[in-house]
Design a protein around this motif. Structure first.
Motif, PDB file in Angstrom:
ATOM      1  N   ASP A 186       0.860  -1.183   0.000  1.00 53.46           N
ATOM      2  CA  ASP A 186       0.000   0.000   0.000  1.00 53.46           C
ATOM      3  C   ASP A 186       0.897   1.234   0.000  1.00 53.46           C
ATOM      4  O   ASP A 186       2.033   1.172   0.467  1.00 53.46           O
ATOM      5  N   SER A 187       0.372   2.341  -0.491  1.00 55.31           N
ATOM      6  CA  SER A 187       1.144   3.579  -0.477  1.00 55.31           C
ATOM      7  C   SER A 187       1.202   4.119   0.946  1.00 55.31           C
ATOM      8  O   SER A 187       0.378   3.752   1.793  1.00 55.31           O
ATOM      9  N   PRO A 188       2.155   5.007   1.244  1.00 55.00           N
ATOM     10  CA  PRO A 188       2.200   5.593   2.580  1.00 55.00           C
ATOM     11  C   PRO A 188       0.897   6.311   2.936  1.00 55.00           C
ATOM     12  O   PRO A 188       0.393   6.180   4.053  1.00 55.00           O
ATOM     13  N   TYR A 189       0.338   7.034   1.984  1.00 58.50           N
ATOM     14  CA  TYR A 189      -0.907   7.751   2.243  1.00 58.50           C
ATOM     15  C   TYR A 189      -2.075   6.775   2.450  1.00 58.50           C
ATOM     16  O   TYR A 189      -2.902   6.964   3.334  1.00 58.50           O
ATOM     17  N   GLY A 190      -2.109   5.721   1.661  1.00 53.30           N
ATOM     18  CA  GLY A 190      -3.142   4.704   1.838  1.00 53.30           C
ATOM     19  C   GLY A 190      -3.039   4.030   3.193  1.00 53.30           C
ATOM     20  O   GLY A 190      -4.045   3.772   3.853  1.00 53.30           O
ATOM     21  N   TYR A 191      -1.811   3.752   3.628  1.00 55.77           N
ATOM     22  CA  TYR A 191      -1.606   3.152   4.945  1.00 55.77           C
ATOM     23  C   TYR A 191      -2.055   4.117   6.041  1.00 55.77           C
ATOM     24  O   TYR A 191      -2.704   3.710   7.006  1.00 55.77           O
ATOM     25  N   LEU A 192      -1.739   5.406   5.885  1.00 59.99           N
ATOM     26  CA  LEU A 192      -2.161   6.421   6.849  1.00 59.99           C
ATOM     27  C   LEU A 192      -3.682   6.485   6.939  1.00 59.99           C
ATOM     28  O   LEU A 192      -4.254   6.505   8.035  1.00 59.99           O
ATOM     29  N   LEU A 193      -4.356   6.488   5.802  1.00 59.75           N
ATOM     30  CA  LEU A 193      -5.816   6.526   5.811  1.00 59.75           C
ATOM     31  C   LEU A 193      -6.405   5.273   6.462  1.00 59.75           C
ATOM     32  O   LEU A 193      -7.383   5.357   7.212  1.00 59.75           O
ATOM     33  N   SER A 194      -5.807   4.122   6.196  1.00 55.04           N
ATOM     34  CA  SER A 194      -6.267   2.877   6.820  1.00 55.04           C
ATOM     35  C   SER A 194      -6.098   2.932   8.329  1.00 55.04           C
ATOM     36  O   SER A 194      -6.978   2.505   9.082  1.00 55.04           O
ATOM     37  N   ARG A 195      -4.989   3.463   8.771  1.00 56.75           N
ATOM     38  CA  ARG A 195      -4.721   3.586  10.208  1.00 56.75           C
ATOM     39  C   ARG A 195      -5.743   4.504  10.863  1.00 56.75           C
ATOM     40  O   ARG A 195      -6.251   4.224  11.948  1.00 56.75           O
ATOM     41  N   ARG A 196      -6.040   5.636  10.212  1.00 59.79           N
ATOM     42  CA  ARG A 196      -7.031   6.577  10.749  1.00 59.79           C
ATOM     43  C   ARG A 196      -8.426   5.953  10.775  1.00 59.79           C
ATOM     44  O   ARG A 196      -9.173   6.132  11.739  1.00 59.79           O
ATOM     45  N   ALA A 197      -8.782   5.225   9.725  1.00 64.22           N
ATOM     46  CA  ALA A 197     -10.092   4.570   9.679  1.00 64.22           C
ATOM     47  C   ALA A 197     -10.199   3.507  10.768  1.00 64.22           C
ATOM     48  O   ALA A 197     -11.235   3.371  11.421  1.00 64.22           O
ATOM     49  N   GLU A 198      -9.121   2.778  10.983  1.00 61.34           N
ATOM     50  CA  GLU A 198      -9.102   1.762  12.034  1.00 61.34           C
ATOM     51  C   GLU A 198      -9.313   2.407  13.409  1.00 61.34           C
ATOM     52  O   GLU A 198     -10.079   1.904  14.232  1.00 61.34           O
ATOM     53  N   ARG A 199      -8.670   3.521  13.653  1.00 60.99           N
ATOM     54  CA  ARG A 199      -8.821   4.224  14.932  1.00 60.99           C
ATOM     55  C   ARG A 199     -10.252   4.754  15.090  1.00 60.99           C
ATOM     56  O   ARG A 199     -10.843   4.643  16.166  1.00 60.99           O
ATOM     57  N   ALA A 200     -10.815   5.303  14.022  1.00 63.73           N
ATOM     58  CA  ALA A 200     -12.190   5.808  14.077  1.00 63.73           C
ATOM     59  C   ALA A 200     -13.169   4.663  14.349  1.00 63.73           C
ATOM     60  O   ALA A 200     -14.104   4.817  15.151  1.00 63.73           O
ATOM     61  N   ARG A 201     -12.951   3.518  13.717  1.00 58.10           N
ATOM     62  CA  ARG A 201     -13.797   2.346  13.936  1.00 58.10           C
ATOM     63  C   ARG A 201     -13.736   1.912  15.401  1.00 58.10           C
ATOM     64  O   ARG A 201     -14.761   1.614  16.020  1.00 58.10           O
ATOM     65  N   THR A 202     -12.535   1.913  15.973  1.00 54.52           N
ATOM     66  CA  THR A 202     -12.373   1.547  17.379  1.00 54.52           C
ATOM     67  C   THR A 202     -13.117   2.519  18.285  1.00 54.52           C
ATOM     68  O   THR A 202     -13.796   2.107  19.232  1.00 54.52           O
ATOM     69  N   LEU A 203     -13.003   3.817  18.004  1.00 56.54           N
ATOM     70  CA  LEU A 203     -13.694   4.813  18.821  1.00 56.54           C
ATOM     71  C   LEU A 203     -15.210   4.669  18.709  1.00 56.54           C
ATOM     72  O   LEU A 203     -15.924   4.828  19.701  1.00 56.54           O
TER      73      LEU A 203
END
Length: 92
Positions: free
Chosen positions: A63-80
């Motif tokens: 995955d691209s760095p930006y794609g990985y960043l977006l995935s990480r943010r989405a994962e955190r939002a899902r957890t919250l």
């Protein structure tokens, strides 16, 4: 002339260095995902060109760095959303 095994060893050592650099970039994204990050800032931190960072990161992680960043943010939002935001003094 250098022995062929030495050339292979040099290439292997360079590949390991590149992977270590990409791991440091990934770790930075994991730590600082909530901050404004872009590929240029990540590339500056890794001391390589942005295009090279994108290519090497995609090769290493799929995955691209930006794609990985977006995935990480989405994962955190899902957890919250699943567990809610807890504040101090609020029961668990």
């Amino acid at each position: 002339m250098c022995h062929p095994a030495w050339a292979r060893a040099r290439v292997t050592a360079q590949r390991l260095d590149d992977l270590a650099r990409m791991r440091r970039v990934r770790d930075r994204i994991d730590r600082e995902y909530a901050r404004p990050l872009d590929v240029l800032a990540l590339a500056r931190g890794a001391d390589i060109a942005a295009g090279l960072l994108s290519r090497e990161f995609r090769t290493a992680y799929g995955d691209s760095p930006y794609g990985y960043l977006l995935s990480r943010r989405a994962e955190r939002a899902r957890t919250l959303l699943l567990h809610g935001v807890r504040t101090e003094g609020q029961p668990a």
